[in-house]
Write an enzyme that holds these catalytic residues in place. Sequence first.
Site, PDB file in Angstrom:
ATOM      1  CE  LYS A  11      -3.927  -2.211   2.323  1.00  0.00           C
ATOM      2  NZ  LYS A  11      -4.974  -2.039   3.362  1.00  0.00           N
ATOM      3  CG  PHE A  59     -13.216   1.935   7.183  1.00  0.00           C
ATOM      4  CD1 PHE A  59     -12.774   1.247   6.064  1.00  0.00           C
ATOM      5  CD2 PHE A  59     -13.828   1.213   8.205  1.00  0.00           C
ATOM      6  CE1 PHE A  59     -12.934  -0.126   5.943  1.00  0.00           C
ATOM      7  CE2 PHE A  59     -13.985  -0.166   8.099  1.00  0.00           C
ATOM      8  CZ  PHE A  59     -13.546  -0.835   6.966  1.00  0.00           C
ATOM      9  NE  ARG A  87      -7.117 -13.307   5.922  1.00  0.00           N
ATOM     10  CZ  ARG A  87      -7.508 -12.055   5.685  1.00  0.00           C
ATOM     11  NH1 ARG A  87      -7.230 -11.452   4.547  1.00  0.00           N
ATOM     12  NH2 ARG A  87      -8.184 -11.390   6.606  1.00  0.00           N
ATOM     13  CB  THR A  93      -6.988  -5.732   9.954  1.00  0.00           C
ATOM     14  OG1 THR A  93      -7.422  -6.881   9.229  1.00  0.00           O
ATOM     15  CG2 THR A  93      -7.324  -4.483   9.164  1.00  0.00           C
ATOM     16  NE  ARG A 104      -2.273  -5.780   7.313  1.00  0.00           N
ATOM     17  CZ  ARG A 104      -3.332  -6.474   6.935  1.00  0.00           C
ATOM     18  NH1 ARG A 104      -3.752  -7.495   7.678  1.00  0.00           N
ATOM     19  NH2 ARG A 104      -3.973  -6.161   5.836  1.00  0.00           N
ATOM     20  CG  HIS A 117      -5.620  -6.363   0.149  1.00  0.00           C
ATOM     21  ND1 HIS A 117      -6.786  -6.441   0.872  1.00  0.00           N
ATOM     22  CD2 HIS A 117      -5.761  -7.232  -0.889  1.00  0.00           C
ATOM     23  CE1 HIS A 117      -7.601  -7.315   0.284  1.00  0.00           C
ATOM     24  NE2 HIS A 117      -6.999  -7.802  -0.778  1.00  0.00           N
TER      25      HIS A 117
HETATM   26  P1  CMP Z   1      -7.411  -4.566   3.727  1.00  0.00           P
HETATM   27  O1  CMP Z   1      -6.911  -5.937   4.007  1.00  0.00           O
HETATM   28  O2  CMP Z   1      -6.845  -3.870   2.565  1.00  0.00           O
HETATM   29  O3  CMP Z   1      -8.997  -4.633   3.565  1.00  0.00           O
HETATM   30  C1  CMP Z   1      -9.856  -3.578   3.958  1.00  0.00           C
HETATM   31  C2  CMP Z   1      -9.122  -2.444   4.556  1.00  0.00           C
HETATM   32  O4  CMP Z   1      -9.909  -1.499   5.238  1.00  0.00           O
HETATM   33  C3  CMP Z   1      -8.187  -2.960   5.614  1.00  0.00           C
HETATM   34  O5  CMP Z   1      -7.137  -3.666   5.023  1.00  0.00           O
HETATM   35  C4  CMP Z   1      -7.806  -1.692   6.358  1.00  0.00           C
HETATM   36  O6  CMP Z   1      -6.712  -1.036   5.786  1.00  0.00           O
HETATM   37  C5  CMP Z   1      -9.062  -0.857   6.154  1.00  0.00           C
HETATM   38  N1  CMP Z   1      -9.751  -0.720   7.422  1.00  0.00           N
HETATM   39  C6  CMP Z   1     -10.323  -1.688   8.151  1.00  0.00           C
HETATM   40  N2  CMP Z   1     -10.848  -1.173   9.271  1.00  0.00           N
HETATM   41  C7  CMP Z   1     -10.600   0.162   9.243  1.00  0.00           C
HETATM   42  C8  CMP Z   1     -10.885   1.227  10.100  1.00  0.00           C
HETATM   43  N3  CMP Z   1     -11.546   1.027  11.244  1.00  0.00           N
HETATM   44  N4  CMP Z   1     -10.469   2.451   9.750  1.00  0.00           N
HETATM   45  C9  CMP Z   1      -9.797   2.655   8.583  1.00  0.00           C
HETATM   46  N5  CMP Z   1      -9.503   1.666   7.713  1.00  0.00           N
HETATM   47  C10 CMP Z   1      -9.908   0.436   8.040  1.00  0.00           C
END
Ligand code: CMP
Length: 140
Positions: A11, A59, A87, A93, A104, A117
């Site tokens: 990202k 979001f 994963r 996340t 991460r 991602h």
């Molecule tokens: P990703 O795996 O790319 O899939 C969805 C994305 O939404 C996740 O990673 C985060 O980067 C984003 N995300 C999830 N929860 C939140 C949150 N509470 N606020 C901002 N971004 C979010």
Amino acid sequence: MAIQRTFSIIKPDATARNLTGAINKVIEEAGLRIVAQRRILMTEGQAKRFYEVHAERPFYGELVEFMTSGPVVVQVLEGEDAVAKYREVMGATNPEEAADGTIRKLYANSIGENSVHGSDSPENAEMEIRQFFSQADIIG
Ligand code: CMP
């Protein structure tokens, strides 16, 4: 488990900090093979489509804005049980909940700017790969 493919994005927060190689090293050391890779600027349309499942989340707007804010590296990763394996390698996340040694934990700034991602199922992996790559792009 057979050889499987998953879709990955490095990202904008990570490309901005010049972490593409460092992240690729973690990916490769985990036994996943990068079989396609391209650095792109995601359009608003591409980001909206990609994250359509989150369209109703508060979001969503912020997420689309972030994903189009700078270069990303889209990738296809191949390996044994690749979806689950990646994963595991990415970690939770929310970086505060991510295990030691995960991408991460090592590099993410926040839940939104979380560096990578990875697809959450083999079905989604196939769809996500198809959004960004043709079969000819993938050299296994
Ligand atoms: P990703 O795996 O790319 O899939 C969805 C994305 O939404 C996740 O990673 C985060 O980067 C984003 N995300 C999830 N929860 C939140 C949150 N509470 N606020 C901002 N971004 C979010």
